[in-house]
Design a protein around this motif. Sequence first.
Motif, PDB file in Angstrom:
ATOM      1  N   MET A 131       1.079  -1.155   0.060  1.00 13.85           N
ATOM      2  CA  MET A 131       0.211   0.047   0.034  1.00 13.85           C
ATOM      3  C   MET A 131       0.847   1.114  -0.014  1.00 13.85           C
ATOM      4  O   MET A 131       1.868   1.309   0.807  1.00 13.85           O
ATOM      5  CB  MET A 131      -0.866   0.073   1.423  1.00 13.85           C
ATOM      6  N   TRP A 132       0.673   1.905  -0.983  1.00  9.72           N
ATOM      7  CA  TRP A 132       1.476   3.255  -1.103  1.00  9.72           C
ATOM      8  C   TRP A 132       0.534   4.381  -0.635  1.00  9.72           C
ATOM      9  O   TRP A 132      -0.699   4.478  -1.338  1.00  9.72           O
ATOM     10  CB  TRP A 132       2.037   3.432  -2.441  1.00  9.72           C
ATOM     11  N   THR A 133       1.109   5.533   0.001  1.00 11.86           N
ATOM     12  CA  THR A 133       0.313   6.605   0.205  1.00 11.86           C
ATOM     13  C   THR A 133       1.098   7.934  -0.148  1.00 11.86           C
ATOM     14  O   THR A 133       2.386   8.055   0.224  1.00 11.86           O
ATOM     15  CB  THR A 133      -0.087   6.881   1.764  1.00 11.86           C
ATOM     16  N   VAL A 134       0.713   8.708  -0.971  1.00 12.64           N
ATOM     17  CA  VAL A 134       1.438  10.133  -1.622  1.00 12.64           C
ATOM     18  C   VAL A 134       0.791  11.179  -1.035  1.00 12.64           C
ATOM     19  O   VAL A 134      -0.399  11.293  -1.107  1.00 12.64           O
ATOM     20  CB  VAL A 134       1.463   9.797  -3.112  1.00 12.64           C
ATOM     21  N   TYR A 135       1.379  12.181  -0.549  1.00  9.91           N
ATOM     22  CA  TYR A 135       1.102  13.328   0.154  1.00  9.91           C
ATOM     23  C   TYR A 135       1.523  14.435  -0.749  1.00  9.91           C
ATOM     24  O   TYR A 135       2.707  14.529  -1.127  1.00  9.91           O
ATOM     25  CB  TYR A 135       1.781  13.511   1.557  1.00  9.91           C
ATOM     26  N   GLU A 188       3.173  15.962  -8.966  1.00  9.44           N
ATOM     27  CA  GLU A 188       2.452  15.774  -9.990  1.00  9.44           C
ATOM     28  C   GLU A 188       3.132  14.233 -10.961  1.00  9.44           C
ATOM     29  O   GLU A 188       4.586  14.213 -10.515  1.00  9.44           O
ATOM     30  CB  GLU A 188       2.764  16.692 -11.133  1.00  9.44           C
ATOM     31  N   ASN A 189       2.637  13.504 -11.583  1.00 10.88           N
ATOM     32  CA  ASN A 189       3.050  12.430 -12.282  1.00 10.88           C
ATOM     33  C   ASN A 189       3.772  11.497 -11.661  1.00 10.88           C
ATOM     34  O   ASN A 189       5.206  11.613 -11.677  1.00 10.88           O
ATOM     35  CB  ASN A 189       3.832  13.242 -13.550  1.00 10.88           C
ATOM     36  N   LEU A 190       3.231  10.851 -10.872  1.00  8.09           N
ATOM     37  CA  LEU A 190       4.013   9.718 -10.049  1.00  8.09           C
ATOM     38  C   LEU A 190       4.629   8.793 -10.843  1.00  8.09           C
ATOM     39  O   LEU A 190       3.848   8.098 -11.721  1.00  8.09           O
ATOM     40  CB  LEU A 190       2.998   9.175  -8.954  1.00  8.09           C
ATOM     41  N   LYS A 191       5.783   8.356 -10.776  1.00  3.09           N
ATOM     42  CA  LYS A 191       6.292   7.269 -11.305  1.00  3.09           C
ATOM     43  C   LYS A 191       7.063   6.252 -10.266  1.00  3.09           C
ATOM     44  O   LYS A 191       7.864   6.799  -9.501  1.00  3.09           O
ATOM     45  CB  LYS A 191       7.105   7.372 -12.723  1.00  3.09           C
ATOM     46  N   VAL A 192       6.783   5.122 -10.148  1.00  2.00           N
ATOM     47  CA  VAL A 192       7.450   4.198  -9.081  1.00  2.00           C
ATOM     48  C   VAL A 192       7.874   3.071 -10.030  1.00  2.00           C
ATOM     49  O   VAL A 192       7.087   2.325 -10.449  1.00  2.00           O
ATOM     50  CB  VAL A 192       6.326   3.616  -7.949  1.00  2.00           C
ATOM     51  N   THR A 208      -4.104  13.578  -0.948  1.00  2.93           N
ATOM     52  CA  THR A 208      -3.321  12.381  -0.843  1.00  2.93           C
ATOM     53  C   THR A 208      -3.730  11.362  -1.983  1.00  2.93           C
ATOM     54  O   THR A 208      -5.023  11.598  -2.369  1.00  2.93           O
ATOM     55  CB  THR A 208      -3.594  11.733   0.599  1.00  2.93           C
ATOM     56  N   LEU A 209      -3.024  10.300  -2.195  1.00 11.04           N
ATOM     57  CA  LEU A 209      -3.195   9.263  -3.271  1.00 11.04           C
ATOM     58  C   LEU A 209      -2.792   8.021  -2.671  1.00 11.04           C
ATOM     59  O   LEU A 209      -1.656   7.818  -2.116  1.00 11.04           O
ATOM     60  CB  LEU A 209      -2.363   9.561  -4.679  1.00 11.04           C
ATOM     61  N   GLU A 210      -3.854   7.075  -2.654  1.00 15.45           N
ATOM     62  CA  GLU A 210      -3.649   6.119  -2.097  1.00 15.45           C
ATOM     63  C   GLU A 210      -3.605   4.766  -3.360  1.00 15.45           C
ATOM     64  O   GLU A 210      -4.287   4.833  -3.874  1.00 15.45           O
ATOM     65  CB  GLU A 210      -4.611   5.522  -1.070  1.00 15.45           C
ATOM     66  N   ILE A 211      -2.459   3.952  -3.330  1.00 17.02           N
ATOM     67  CA  ILE A 211      -2.577   2.999  -4.434  1.00 17.02           C
ATOM     68  C   ILE A 211      -1.986   1.515  -3.844  1.00 17.02           C
ATOM     69  O   ILE A 211      -1.136   1.383  -2.825  1.00 17.02           O
ATOM     70  CB  ILE A 211      -1.182   3.094  -5.257  1.00 17.02           C
ATOM     71  N   LYS A 243       5.389  13.682   0.031  1.00 14.80           N
ATOM     72  CA  LYS A 243       6.243  12.283   0.464  1.00 14.80           C
ATOM     73  C   LYS A 243       5.485  11.283   0.268  1.00 14.80           C
ATOM     74  O   LYS A 243       4.194  11.417  -0.338  1.00 14.80           O
ATOM     75  CB  LYS A 243       6.152  12.513   2.075  1.00 14.80           C
ATOM     76  N   VAL A 244       6.173  10.145   0.012  1.00 15.59           N
ATOM     77  CA  VAL A 244       5.432   8.888  -0.359  1.00 15.59           C
ATOM     78  C   VAL A 244       5.982   7.857   0.684  1.00 15.59           C
ATOM     79  O   VAL A 244       6.900   7.743   1.179  1.00 15.59           O
ATOM     80  CB  VAL A 244       6.173   8.464  -1.871  1.00 15.59           C
ATOM     81  N   ILE A 245       4.831   7.304   1.316  1.00 13.02           N
ATOM     82  CA  ILE A 245       5.208   6.170   2.215  1.00 13.02           C
ATOM     83  C   ILE A 245       4.493   5.058   1.816  1.00 13.02           C
ATOM     84  O   ILE A 245       3.661   4.855   1.479  1.00 13.02           O
ATOM     85  CB  ILE A 245       4.220   6.560   3.512  1.00 13.02           C
ATOM     86  N   VAL A 246       5.332   3.919   1.940  1.00 17.51           N
ATOM     87  CA  VAL A 246       4.866   2.545   1.782  1.00 17.51           C
ATOM     88  C   VAL A 246       4.500   1.837   2.884  1.00 17.51           C
ATOM     89  O   VAL A 246       5.404   1.884   3.884  1.00 17.51           O
ATOM     90  CB  VAL A 246       6.228   1.565   0.743  1.00 17.51           C
TER      91      VAL A 246
END
Length: 97
Positions: free
Chosen positions: A1-5, A9-13, A33-36, A85-88
């Motif tokens: 589960m990834w959370t982006v705060y 723009e334009n997230l790439k993992v 926030t964005l939850e993946i 920030k990006v938290i996994v």
Amino acid sequence: MWTVYGPGENLKVVNFTTNQELEVGITLNQEDTLEIDTRLGYKAVKKGDGSNQFFRLSPESVLWPLQRGENQVQIELSNTNESSKVIVHYVERFLAA
């Protein structure tokens, strides 16, 4: 589960261990926030307000899980600031006999 705060723009993992990537064409404001969710059986991409953002994934994207052991991962997010920030969140799963 990834959370982006946001902002960002334009997230790439990219997971170089598995040679897989996910790319989300989205603009996040400061309060967004964005939850993946890449868990088996749960695949989802949602903003913090619950809105479905799955359609923003690039056609090449894979909602890949982390592999057991070490993973070499690169995260790219443009137009960020000190609040971004990006938290996994990762929990290793075990099969029961």
